[in-house]
Design an enzyme around this catalytic site. Structure first.
Site, PDB file in Angstrom:
ATOM      1  N   VAL A 196     -27.053   5.687 -19.200  1.00  0.00           N
ATOM      2  CA  VAL A 196     -26.408   6.926 -19.647  1.00  0.00           C
ATOM      3  C   VAL A 196     -26.818   8.052 -18.687  1.00  0.00           C
ATOM      4  CG1 VAL A 196     -26.322   8.628 -21.516  1.00  0.00           C
ATOM      5  CG2 VAL A 196     -26.309   6.179 -22.044  1.00  0.00           C
ATOM      6  N   ASP A 246       0.862  -1.176   0.000  1.00  0.00           N
ATOM      7  CA  ASP A 246       0.000   0.000   0.000  1.00  0.00           C
ATOM      8  C   ASP A 246       0.907   1.238   0.000  1.00  0.00           C
ATOM      9  OD1 ASP A 246      -1.668   2.092   0.727  1.00  0.00           O
ATOM     10  OD2 ASP A 246      -2.806   0.897   2.170  1.00  0.00           O
ATOM     11  N   HIS A 263     -21.418  16.830 -12.358  1.00  0.00           N
ATOM     12  CA  HIS A 263     -20.906  16.213 -13.590  1.00  0.00           C
ATOM     13  C   HIS A 263     -20.176  17.207 -14.498  1.00  0.00           C
ATOM     14  CE1 HIS A 263     -22.054  13.012 -16.858  1.00  0.00           C
ATOM     15  NE2 HIS A 263     -20.763  13.229 -16.780  1.00  0.00           N
ATOM     16  N   LYS A 315      -6.445  14.520  -6.857  1.00  0.00           N
ATOM     17  CA  LYS A 315      -5.360  14.464  -7.849  1.00  0.00           C
ATOM     18  C   LYS A 315      -4.667  15.831  -7.968  1.00  0.00           C
ATOM     19  CE  LYS A 315      -4.386  11.458 -10.265  1.00  0.00           C
ATOM     20  NZ  LYS A 315      -3.448  10.312 -10.080  1.00  0.00           N
ATOM     21  N   TYR A 345     -12.489  13.176  -6.393  1.00  0.00           N
ATOM     22  CA  TYR A 345     -11.397  12.531  -7.138  1.00  0.00           C
ATOM     23  C   TYR A 345     -10.443  13.565  -7.732  1.00  0.00           C
ATOM     24  CZ  TYR A 345      -8.998  10.622 -11.240  1.00  0.00           C
ATOM     25  OH  TYR A 345      -8.040  10.315 -12.182  1.00  0.00           O
ATOM     26  N   THR A 370      -4.206  13.833 -14.200  1.00  0.00           N
ATOM     27  CA  THR A 370      -5.384  13.765 -15.083  1.00  0.00           C
ATOM     28  C   THR A 370      -5.802  15.152 -15.549  1.00  0.00           C
ATOM     29  OG1 THR A 370      -7.778  13.370 -15.003  1.00  0.00           O
ATOM     30  CG2 THR A 370      -6.717  13.685 -12.913  1.00  0.00           C
ATOM     31  N   ASP A 371      -6.452  15.207 -16.703  1.00  0.00           N
ATOM     32  CA  ASP A 371      -6.976  16.495 -17.183  1.00  0.00           C
ATOM     33  C   ASP A 371      -8.113  17.005 -16.294  1.00  0.00           C
ATOM     34  OD1 ASP A 371      -8.968  14.672 -17.916  1.00  0.00           O
ATOM     35  OD2 ASP A 371      -9.114  15.353 -19.997  1.00  0.00           O
ATOM     36  N   GLU A 372      -8.644  16.108 -15.417  1.00  0.00           N
ATOM     37  CA  GLU A 372      -9.766  16.526 -14.577  1.00  0.00           C
ATOM     38  C   GLU A 372      -9.356  17.580 -13.553  1.00  0.00           C
ATOM     39  OE1 GLU A 372     -12.500  13.423 -13.393  1.00  0.00           O
ATOM     40  OE2 GLU A 372     -11.847  12.153 -15.037  1.00  0.00           O
TER      41      GLU A 372
HETATM   42  P1  NAD Z   1      -7.295   1.841 -11.900  1.00  0.00           P
HETATM   43  O1  NAD Z   1      -8.326   2.158 -10.872  1.00  0.00           O
HETATM   44  O2  NAD Z   1      -7.626   0.896 -13.010  1.00  0.00           O
HETATM   45  O3  NAD Z   1      -5.990   1.260 -11.179  1.00  0.00           O
HETATM   46  C1  NAD Z   1      -5.470   1.784 -10.004  1.00  0.00           C
HETATM   47  C2  NAD Z   1      -4.469   0.788  -9.425  1.00  0.00           C
HETATM   48  O4  NAD Z   1      -3.900   1.377  -8.248  1.00  0.00           O
HETATM   49  C3  NAD Z   1      -5.101  -0.543  -8.998  1.00  0.00           C
HETATM   50  O5  NAD Z   1      -4.297  -1.618  -9.420  1.00  0.00           O
HETATM   51  C4  NAD Z   1      -5.136  -0.454  -7.474  1.00  0.00           C
HETATM   52  O6  NAD Z   1      -5.024  -1.716  -6.831  1.00  0.00           O
HETATM   53  C5  NAD Z   1      -3.912   0.413  -7.204  1.00  0.00           C
HETATM   54  N1  NAD Z   1      -3.994   1.120  -5.903  1.00  0.00           N
HETATM   55  C6  NAD Z   1      -5.059   1.824  -5.435  1.00  0.00           C
HETATM   56  N2  NAD Z   1      -4.775   2.296  -4.193  1.00  0.00           N
HETATM   57  C7  NAD Z   1      -3.498   1.888  -3.900  1.00  0.00           C
HETATM   58  C8  NAD Z   1      -2.638   2.078  -2.788  1.00  0.00           C
HETATM   59  N3  NAD Z   1      -3.037   2.754  -1.703  1.00  0.00           N
HETATM   60  N4  NAD Z   1      -1.400   1.540  -2.836  1.00  0.00           N
HETATM   61  C9  NAD Z   1      -0.982   0.827  -3.920  1.00  0.00           C
HETATM   62  N5  NAD Z   1      -1.759   0.608  -4.990  1.00  0.00           N
HETATM   63  C10 NAD Z   1      -3.006   1.140  -4.988  1.00  0.00           C
HETATM   64  O7  NAD Z   1      -6.823   3.245 -12.461  1.00  0.00           O
HETATM   65  P2  NAD Z   1      -6.315   3.664 -13.922  1.00  0.00           P
HETATM   66  O8  NAD Z   1      -7.479   4.024 -14.737  1.00  0.00           O
HETATM   67  O9  NAD Z   1      -5.348   2.661 -14.406  1.00  0.00           O
HETATM   68  O10 NAD Z   1      -5.549   5.024 -13.578  1.00  0.00           O
HETATM   69  C11 NAD Z   1      -4.170   5.020 -13.260  1.00  0.00           C
HETATM   70  C12 NAD Z   1      -3.718   6.435 -13.019  1.00  0.00           C
HETATM   71  O11 NAD Z   1      -3.952   7.236 -14.166  1.00  0.00           O
HETATM   72  C13 NAD Z   1      -4.458   7.119 -11.879  1.00  0.00           C
HETATM   73  O12 NAD Z   1      -3.518   7.876 -11.139  1.00  0.00           O
HETATM   74  C14 NAD Z   1      -5.464   8.025 -12.568  1.00  0.00           C
HETATM   75  O13 NAD Z   1      -5.747   9.162 -11.789  1.00  0.00           O
HETATM   76  C15 NAD Z   1      -4.713   8.377 -13.828  1.00  0.00           C
HETATM   77  N6  NAD Z   1      -5.535   8.690 -15.011  1.00  0.00           N
HETATM   78  C16 NAD Z   1      -6.499   7.827 -15.433  1.00  0.00           C
HETATM   79  C17 NAD Z   1      -7.232   8.111 -16.594  1.00  0.00           C
HETATM   80  C18 NAD Z   1      -8.266   7.142 -17.116  1.00  0.00           C
HETATM   81  O14 NAD Z   1      -8.953   7.468 -18.089  1.00  0.00           O
HETATM   82  N7  NAD Z   1      -8.422   5.951 -16.563  1.00  0.00           N
HETATM   83  C19 NAD Z   1      -6.990   9.293 -17.288  1.00  0.00           C
HETATM   84  C20 NAD Z   1      -6.004  10.167 -16.829  1.00  0.00           C
HETATM   85  C21 NAD Z   1      -5.280   9.845 -15.691  1.00  0.00           C
HETATM   86  P1  TYD Z   2     -16.047   7.586 -16.548  1.00  0.00           P
HETATM   87  O1  TYD Z   2     -15.645   6.420 -17.399  1.00  0.00           O
HETATM   88  O2  TYD Z   2     -16.466   7.327 -15.136  1.00  0.00           O
HETATM   89  O3  TYD Z   2     -14.824   8.612 -16.606  1.00  0.00           O
HETATM   90  P2  TYD Z   2     -14.735  10.165 -16.072  1.00  0.00           P
HETATM   91  O4  TYD Z   2     -15.897  10.460 -15.227  1.00  0.00           O
HETATM   92  O5  TYD Z   2     -13.460  10.145 -15.281  1.00  0.00           O
HETATM   93  O6  TYD Z   2     -14.657  10.998 -17.298  1.00  0.00           O
HETATM   94  O7  TYD Z   2     -17.232   8.351 -17.265  1.00  0.00           O
HETATM   95  C1  TYD Z   2     -17.081   8.878 -18.573  1.00  0.00           C
HETATM   96  C2  TYD Z   2     -18.350   9.625 -18.916  1.00  0.00           C
HETATM   97  O8  TYD Z   2     -19.426   8.691 -19.014  1.00  0.00           O
HETATM   98  C3  TYD Z   2     -18.768  10.621 -17.858  1.00  0.00           C
HETATM   99  O9  TYD Z   2     -19.318  11.774 -18.503  1.00  0.00           O
HETATM  100  C4  TYD Z   2     -19.858   9.914 -17.075  1.00  0.00           C
HETATM  101  C5  TYD Z   2     -20.490   9.010 -18.116  1.00  0.00           C
HETATM  102  N1  TYD Z   2     -21.039   7.715 -17.609  1.00  0.00           N
HETATM  103  C6  TYD Z   2     -22.357   7.358 -17.907  1.00  0.00           C
HETATM  104  O10 TYD Z   2     -23.090   8.088 -18.602  1.00  0.00           O
HETATM  105  N2  TYD Z   2     -22.842   6.165 -17.420  1.00  0.00           N
HETATM  106  C7  TYD Z   2     -22.072   5.330 -16.654  1.00  0.00           C
HETATM  107  O11 TYD Z   2     -22.576   4.262 -16.212  1.00  0.00           O
HETATM  108  C8  TYD Z   2     -20.713   5.707 -16.367  1.00  0.00           C
HETATM  109  C9  TYD Z   2     -19.835   4.830 -15.538  1.00  0.00           C
HETATM  110  C10 TYD Z   2     -20.248   6.918 -16.880  1.00  0.00           C
END
Ligand code: NAD
Ligand code: TYD
Length: 339
Positions: free
Chosen positions: A209, A59, A279, A157, A153, A125-127
């Site tokens: 949706v 962790d 949202h 970040k 979230y 993240t871009d968020e």
């Molecule tokens: P994910 O949720 O699929 O994976 C997260 C991983 O981190 C998991 O394997 C989980 O077990 C591990 N984890 C969580 N808490 C932990 C802790 N305390 N110690 C050690 N490991 C831990 O996430 P993802 O979508 O692969 O995202 C990875 C990174 O990229 C994140 O930092 C996220 O903010 C960033 N990111 C994601 C997206 C996206 O579209 N998914 C876009 C931009 C940035």
């Molecule tokens: P998500 O995959 O959770 O990524 P993020 O919120 O980080 O962009 O969601 C992508 C978009 O899809 C977001 O506008 C929320 C929408 N969404 C739905 O409409 N229905 C769903 O069940 C989920 C999970 C997301």
């Protein structure tokens, strides 16, 4: 070279490990992951027995355990993917987001200071930039856009990003940060939009949706993100932020319709449900900096990437069936029943 990848049993981290091990067969890759609900060891089965790969179930908020890993491994590069990553979960339980995403990041950087590293990279993240209006397609997030977050979230970040820049300025830690738009591709956890819709459609279940489905995300195939991070850690300038995105803006409803078409399922499966609280309307990245400085451009077109992704879920049913048979079902019922 030794790369320590946190969160490597999750979606993007695992794809990054595969990318690095393929591209740099001589490199050693260390994965640190707590294996939360989002982490899956089965994802890493193809690399688990390789002599240049090691896995630690650790962790990142456990300081002693993290230091132990550094003591043993002395990594050159640390790439921090580990995070709680789902906006909807952060609205229900913010606390764990603050623990992992903020405290975890500071502990990882303390370990880097203590043991010494070549580069610490924060996967952000871009968020962190908040959202853009739907009626201003001329506006994009640049690295200068102010931090302005919407969800627990994105706030966690953003807090981590501020800490990363503070560790650079205060302690001289050699850091970089990348802020990427929404990823999609293999091993994406089924609570997120694209895999959730693919899996529900395959089961002829309703596709939930949010709101009117008009929110816009800027989608990038996960391998393109991995290549960008690879470039940033080796060639990016220390202390800099790089936005990553491929000018691929899509409305949620249009993606859902594309998935249905790909699977030959009817649009009658679409169900509009109560919108997410707070949202974000639209994300859109301006990737000029990473293109000009590092020559990065995305390679995968959305139509091709989505096709590949749908095929991957069709060919890897065991992977996601194991996931949706467990805790996921309780989560799904809690979030979507009577929504
Ligand atoms: P994910 O949720 O699929 O994976 C997260 C991983 O981190 C998991 O394997 C989980 O077990 C591990 N984890 C969580 N808490 C932990 C802790 N305390 N110690 C050690 N490991 C831990 O996430 P993802 O979508 O692969 O995202 C990875 C990174 O990229 C994140 O930092 C996220 O903010 C960033 N990111 C994601 C997206 C996206 O579209 N998914 C876009 C931009 C940035
Ligand atoms: P998500 O995959 O959770 O990524 P993020 O919120 O980080 O962009 O969601 C992508 C978009 O899809 C977001 O506008 C929320 C929408 N969404 C739905 O409409 N229905 C769903 O069940 C989920 C999970 C997301």
């Amino acid at each position: 070279m030794k790369y320590l990848v946190t969160g490597g049993a999750g979606f993007i981290g695992s794809n990054f490990i595969f990318h690095m091990m393929k591209k740099y067969p001589e490199a050693e890759v260390i994965c640190v992951d707590k294996l939360t609900y989002a982490g899956n060891l089965s994802t890493l089965k193809d690399v688990m027995d390789k002599p240049n790969f090691r896995f630690y179930k650790t962790d990142i908020t456990d300081r002693e355990a993290v230091y132990e890993v550094f003591e043993k491994e002395h990594p050159d590069y640390v790439i921090n993917f580990a995070a709680e990553s789902h906006v909807d979960r952060s609205i229900e339980t913010p606390d764990i987001f603050l623990q992992t995403n903020i405290i975890g990041t500071s502990i990882m950087m303390d370990a880097c200071r203590k043991y010494g590293i070549t580069r610490y990279h924060q996967v952000s993240t871009d968020e962190v930039y908040g959202d853009l209006p739907l009626d201003r397609p001329d506006l994009f997030f640049t690295e200068e856009t102010p931090i302005h977050t919407s969800s627990p979230y994105s706030s966690s970040k953003a807090a981590a990003d501020l800490l990363v820049m503070a560790y650079h300025r205060t302690y001289g830690l050699p850091v970089t940060i990348s802020r990427c738009s929404n990823n999609y591709g293999p091993y994406h956890f089924p609570e997120k939009l694209i895999p959730l819709m693919i899996i529900n459609a395959l089961h002829d279940k309703a596709l939930p949706v949010y709101g009117e489905g008009i929110n816009v995300r800027d989608w990038l195939y996960v391998e393109d993100h991995c290549e960008a991070i690879d470039l940033i850690i080796h060639k990016g300038r220390v202390g800099e932020v790089y936005n990553i995105g491929g000018h691929n803006e899509m409305r949620n409803i249009d993606i859902v319709k594309m998935i249905l078409k790909e699977l030959g399922k009817p649009e009658s499966l679409i169900t509009y449900v109560t919108d997410r609280k707070g949202h974000d309307l639209r994300y859109a990245i301006d990737p000029t900096k990473i293109h000009n400085e590092l020559g990065w451009l995305p390679k995968t077109k959305f139509a091709d990437g989505l096709k590949k992704t749908v095929e991957w879920y069709l060919n890897n049913q065991e992977w996601w069936e194991n996931i949706i048979s467990g805790e996921y079902q309780d989560y799904y019922d809690k979030m979507y029943t009577n929504r």
